[in-house]
Design an enzyme around this catalytic site. Sequence first.
Site, PDB file in Angstrom:
ATOM      1  N   TRP B 103      49.394  74.603   7.696  1.00  0.00           N
ATOM      2  CA  TRP B 103      50.369  73.669   8.268  1.00  0.00           C
ATOM      3  C   TRP B 103      51.398  74.380   9.128  1.00  0.00           C
ATOM      4  CZ3 TRP B 103      48.082  69.358   8.264  1.00  0.00           C
ATOM      5  CH2 TRP B 103      47.218  69.025   7.222  1.00  0.00           C
ATOM      6  N   ASP B 172      59.196  71.918   6.471  1.00  0.00           N
ATOM      7  CA  ASP B 172      58.178  70.933   6.131  1.00  0.00           C
ATOM      8  C   ASP B 172      58.065  70.920   4.617  1.00  0.00           C
ATOM      9  OD1 ASP B 172      55.916  69.442   5.657  1.00  0.00           O
ATOM     10  OD2 ASP B 172      54.599  70.611   6.971  1.00  0.00           O
ATOM     11  N   LYS B 196      52.519  62.486  -0.782  1.00  0.00           N
ATOM     12  CA  LYS B 196      52.334  63.371  -1.926  1.00  0.00           C
ATOM     13  C   LYS B 196      53.341  62.981  -3.023  1.00  0.00           C
ATOM     14  CE  LYS B 196      50.532  66.169   1.596  1.00  0.00           C
ATOM     15  NZ  LYS B 196      49.264  66.722   1.243  1.00  0.00           N
TER      16      LYS B 196
END
Lengths: 361, 361
Positions: B103, B172, B196
């Site tokens: 990511w 993030d 999530k």
Amino acid sequence: MTARIVNFNPGPAALPLQVLEQVRDEFLNFRGSGMSIAEISHRSALFEQVLNDAIERVVRLLKLPGDFKVLFLQGGASTQFVMIPMNLIPEGSSADYINTGTWATKAIKEVEILGKPHKVIASSKDRDFRYIPKDFQVTPGAAYLHFTSNNTIKGTQWATFPKAGDVPLVSDMSSDILSRPFDPKPFGLIYAGAQKNLGPAGVTIVIIREDMLAREPANLPTMFRYTTHAEKNSLYNTPPCIAIYMVQLVLKWVEETIGGLEAMEKINREKAGLLYGYMDSTDFYKGTADVDSRSMMNVTFRLPTEDLEKKFVAEAQKEKLGGLKGHRSVGGCRASLYNSISKEAVESLIAFMKDFAAKNG
Amino acid sequence: MTARIVNFNPGPAALPLQVLEQVRDEFLNFRGSGMSIAEISHRSALFEQVLNDAIERVVRLLKLPGDFKVLFLQGGASTQFVMIPMNLIPEGSSADYINTGTWATKAIKEVEILGKPHKVIASSKDRDFRYIPKDFQVTPGAAYLHFTSNNTIKGTQWATFPKAGDVPLVSDMSSDILSRPFDPKPFGLIYAGAQKNLGPAGVTIVIIREDMLAREPANLPTMFRYTTHAEKNSLYNTPPCIAIYMVQLVLKWVEETIGGLEAMEKINREKAGLLYGYMDSTDFYKGTADVDSRSMMNVTFRLPTEDLEKKFVAEAQKEKLGGLKGHRSVGGCRASLYNSISKEAVESLIAFMKDFAAKNG
């Protein structure tokens, strides 16, 4: 379900009861997975079935030729306002726009911000967007012609789509997609936020012809490129799974319960015909759009005074007829008659309107 | 609800059962409105209550000072990868990045595509991202320091956040937000896809400090400017209403049922401690991350052979323990222990792992 109201909201809008019931009934255990649709992997076979079924239904309902891709993106039509000129105006080319109201104006603002060449070839701003322009020249060789097929706020709609020859049409169909059949072949790109005729807020459908994908300039950010999403079947990153699932159920309802877009259009014409017919028979309610430009989806009207309009909206709400207030930018009243609104719902609205006019006229 | 499985999916992921039940129970009639949450106007008082309650809960749970704005956007963390450098690197400035896996690599790719000045000041790529870098120099005067707080795919997590002095942190936190308390003051921006720890896919939370908003360069497209969304309380255009509503219910669950982030962290530490503790007691399961960099959220491990890994995932599924396959890019196994996963669920996983090791070891 006597607790439910008739919901004339402009979007998010009413959804078919059978769709809502199915979502509710399988919300804790999606098709035997032991998980909610909110919990399953977007890369599972189960979700891919939902996604691909939705795509196939769009292809069948709109009779899309084989060179169209159906994408499910995020960010609303507002994000398409900028992605379209970013992707589809190649170096040395210019795009045509027709301005029919608030949403078209916003689309034009984004091409301006980008500094991309464009020309507004027609506008109905001179009469507060009460009509759809008829006289305009499409620029030969334009990158595309952008127009808004239905104007939610002003209550106007293109009865037939503009003729642009070889210039691909690009249309914001957020508020009338699936309301009627049309020929998709002149279109390079069609987009629609789901929250009117397609499903809940949170997903935007983009239908793009393959030759449009090739126009992409170098060095666009990954998420702003149509090719990113087209190459990965809308699964480049995690998609809005619940919204896509609900769109799939709505598409199934249009296809299997209603019987397709010809049947849907017949119902929509009947509904709008009843309401406009009644309005035209009285002086109490006055439509705001020119007769030949009237929308089948959003019926905008005024009452004799603003006080009466407030009273109308409030009393209707008490009678379980909700969402009749006009857009905050224009005032007045508006009844949105999207696909999920039944003929009976329109009849009950007309009965209320008659009664209200008799008491207050 | 014996039909439900224990869901170790990495995202979309398990949600608290009480949240799913509430969504189901009020899905046809949202709080007496006579409409579904999917049908109510995003400009109604009813929806604004949901949105504002969600914002207030984020502020309380994260103990955010008054100069932070909480936004709910679309497009996932992937869209933030590009919006952040678009908005937060002023002319003449450069941003620092730390690369800890898939990511972070994607975030760095977008700043490269934009051609904005940046520097990767640390990376753990030399050992396949098995660890969190410890030795790095933050560039004095950098626009920000970007890092990924938890690495879903590689199973690593920052135990304590990098110290960057006056350089604002940008993180993030998609896969560990709300899992533990932390000091928000060094942060300029925090972002997280909801799917999530926060709710379903389809909404991204962005927490931005007000001084960051002032950095915005001229002529950014409307939807790509943080100020657009901050000025309109995330209602510039139609937001993903269902997703925001579900996030609000999850926040309520964390705050009222769990008792806040201190309590949440205690549970999460206990869960991860049990699983890592068991793994460390056997040679059959081998964790892939360095011990000091292990994630409390995503426990990645290998079995002696790939065939045994396949068998493990398949047999676990039969025992109603789902989602244990590793990311397709790295293979192996992974148990995601997000907030909604109970200690009992982890204990049942460990019991299965012991049994599987005994039979196949």
